[in-house]
Design a protein around this motif. Structure first.
Motif, PDB file in Angstrom:
ATOM      1  N   THR A 285     -98.092 -54.224 -71.663  1.00  0.00           N
ATOM      2  CA  THR A 285     -98.035 -54.641 -73.055  1.00  0.00           C
ATOM      3  C   THR A 285     -97.678 -56.120 -73.116  1.00  0.00           C
ATOM      4  O   THR A 285     -97.434 -56.757 -72.092  1.00  0.00           O
ATOM      5  CB  THR A 285     -96.972 -53.830 -73.828  1.00  0.00           C
TER       6      THR A 285
ATOM      7  N   GLU B 282     -94.898 -57.227 -74.170  1.00  0.00           N
ATOM      8  CA  GLU B 282     -93.483 -57.336 -73.823  1.00  0.00           C
ATOM      9  C   GLU B 282     -93.188 -57.083 -72.350  1.00  0.00           C
ATOM     10  O   GLU B 282     -92.226 -57.597 -71.803  1.00  0.00           O
ATOM     11  CB  GLU B 282     -92.642 -56.345 -74.649  1.00  0.00           C
ATOM     12  N   ALA B 283     -94.000 -56.241 -71.709  1.00  0.00           N
ATOM     13  CA  ALA B 283     -93.691 -55.858 -70.325  1.00  0.00           C
ATOM     14  C   ALA B 283     -94.957 -55.433 -69.595  1.00  0.00           C
ATOM     15  O   ALA B 283     -95.906 -54.961 -70.202  1.00  0.00           O
ATOM     16  CB  ALA B 283     -92.686 -54.721 -70.303  1.00  0.00           C
TER      17      ALA B 283
END
Length: 70
Positions: free
Chosen positions: A46, A48-49
């Motif tokens: 994603t 974010e990560a």
């Protein structure tokens, strides 16, 4: 507490516990296997990560450092 570590390897040692799902085989050493009986390994990608995650409902608490506590 416990710390998770993953390595790519092409050998399975005597006594390792193995599981294969979706064409991926995971080997866990026999000392760690009892702590991971209900754990789920996933790969996220994603904004974010990106990387593997381990969701272990047996762990009573955890922190962002990658450790979990029993």
């Amino acid at each position: 507490g416990l710390r998770y570590a993953m390595y790519l390897d092409d050998k399975v040692e005597d006594g390792d516990v193995t599981e294969e799902q979706h064409g991926v085989r995971i080997a866990v050493d026999k000392m760690s296997a009892p702590y991971l009986t209900e754990a789920k390994v996933d790969f996220v990608n994603t904004l974010e990560a990106s990387g593997f995650t381990i969701d272990n409902p047996v762990a009573q608490s955890s922190c962002a450092c990658g450790n979990s506590f029993h």
